[in-house]
Design an enzyme around this catalytic site. Structure first.
Site, PDB file in Angstrom:
ATOM      1  N   GLY A   3       0.836  -1.185   0.000  1.00 19.71           N
ATOM      2  CA  GLY A   3       0.000   0.000   0.000  1.00 19.71           C
ATOM      3  C   GLY A   3       0.875   1.240   0.000  1.00 19.71           C
ATOM      4  O   GLY A   3       2.045   1.197   0.389  1.00 19.71           O
TER       5      GLY A   3
ATOM      6  N   ASN B 112       2.055   5.600   5.693  1.00 21.93           N
ATOM      7  CA  ASN B 112       1.523   4.510   4.883  1.00 21.93           C
ATOM      8  C   ASN B 112      -0.010   4.627   4.853  1.00 21.93           C
ATOM      9  O   ASN B 112      -0.582   5.503   5.502  1.00 21.93           O
ATOM     10  CB  ASN B 112       1.974   3.174   5.477  1.00 21.93           C
ATOM     11  N   PRO B 113      -0.728   3.763   4.118  1.00 21.73           N
ATOM     12  CA  PRO B 113      -2.185   3.909   3.967  1.00 21.73           C
ATOM     13  C   PRO B 113      -2.994   3.872   5.262  1.00 21.73           C
ATOM     14  O   PRO B 113      -4.027   4.526   5.342  1.00 21.73           O
ATOM     15  CB  PRO B 113      -2.577   2.742   3.071  1.00 21.73           C
ATOM     16  N   CYS B 114      -2.548   3.127   6.226  1.00 25.45           N
ATOM     17  CA  CYS B 114      -3.337   3.041   7.463  1.00 25.45           C
ATOM     18  C   CYS B 114      -2.959   4.109   8.479  1.00 25.45           C
ATOM     19  O   CYS B 114      -3.610   4.256   9.505  1.00 25.45           O
ATOM     20  CB  CYS B 114      -3.181   1.660   8.082  1.00 25.45           C
TER      21      CYS B 114
ATOM     22  N   GLU C 131      -0.254   4.392  10.445  1.00 23.69           N
ATOM     23  CA  GLU C 131       0.486   4.061  11.652  1.00 23.69           C
ATOM     24  C   GLU C 131       1.998   4.196  11.508  1.00 23.69           C
ATOM     25  O   GLU C 131       2.719   4.170  12.501  1.00 23.69           O
ATOM     26  CB  GLU C 131       0.132   2.655  12.157  1.00 23.69           C
TER      27      GLU C 131
END
Length: 192
Positions: free
Chosen positions: A43, A182-184, A186
Site C-alpha cells: 500500500g 503509509n495507507p493506514c 500508523e
C-alpha cells in the site's frame, strides 16, 4: 512482517510513502512506482503538500494546475485497475498540509460521494501552530477544525496527522522530514 517472503516476488515491505513534488515528472513517477508496489500487495501513502494549488499557472505549458485533490482521483483510478498482489483492493493515504491553499477542498473531497475515493484514506497534516490557534479560539482555526470534524463524522475522513509531533519524535531526523504515512496511518515514512 516480511510481506511476500518466500514468494520470489522481491517486495518484502507492504508500506510505502511517495512525496509528490510539483512537477509532471514526479506525479507520473509516483504513479508508476505506486502501480508496481500495489501489484505485489503493498500500500502507498502520498504526501501532496508540495503540489501547487488548483488553478495556479503552469508556465511551461501555459496552462493551469490541477491541484492535489485531482491527484487523489487520478491515483484512485490507477489503484482500482490493480488488485494488490492479486489478493486485495488498493490501499492508499493522501496527506495535505493544513497550510496548503486547497486544504478546504481536500477536507471536502469525500463529502458528496465517499465511494469515489474508496481506495483512499485522507488526513490533514496539522501543525502545532494551528492547534494552538484553535485552543485560543482563533476563528479561522476553529472553522477549519470544525469543518474537518463534520467531514470525518459524515465520511470517516479526514484524519489528523500531527506533523510537528511526528518530526519532533523522529529517531532519524538527519535522513529528512517526515511528510506522510503509509495507507493506514500508523507508520510515518520517508519517500521510498
Amino acid at each position: 512482517t516480511l510481506f511476500n517472503a518466500g514468494t520470489g516476488q522481491g517486495l518484502l515491505s507492504a508500506c510505502f510513502l511517495f512525496v509528490i513534488d510539483d512537477s509532471l515528472e514526479s506525479i507520473m513517477e509516483c504513479q508508476r512506482l505506486s502501480g508496481l508496489v500495489q501489484k505485489y500487495g503493498g500500500g502507498v501513502g502520498y504526501a501532496l503538500s508540495r503540489v501547487r494549488p488548483i488553478g495556479e499557472k503552469v508556465r511551461s505549458v501555459q496552462g493551469k494546475a490541477c491541484g492535489p485533490v485531482a491527484l487523489l482521483n487520478y491515483y484512485d483510478s490507477i489503484a482500482r485497475l490493480i488488485t494488490q498482489g492479486g489478493k486485495r483492493a488498493g490501499a492508499q493515504m493522501g496527506i495535505l498540509s493544513v497550510e496548503h491553499p486547497d486544504v478546504e477542498q481536500f477536507i471536502d473531497a469525500k463529502n458528496e460521494n465517499p465511494q469515489d475515493l474508496s481506495t483512499f484514506n485522507i488526513s490533514v497534516a496539522l501543525t502545532t501552530k494551528i492547534m494552538e490557534e484553535y485552543k485560543k479560539n482563533d476563528p479561522k482555526a476553529k472553522a477549519l477544525i470544525n469543518k474537518m470534524a463534520k467531514s470525518a463524522h459524515k465520511t470517516g475522513d479526514p484524519g489528523c496527522f500531527f506533523i510537528d509531533n511526528v518530526n519532533e519524535e523522529n529517531p532519524t531526523p538527519w535522513l529528512g522530514k517526515l511528510e506522510g504515512t503509509n495507507p493506514c496511518g500508523e507508520v510515518p515514512l520517508l519517500h521510498a
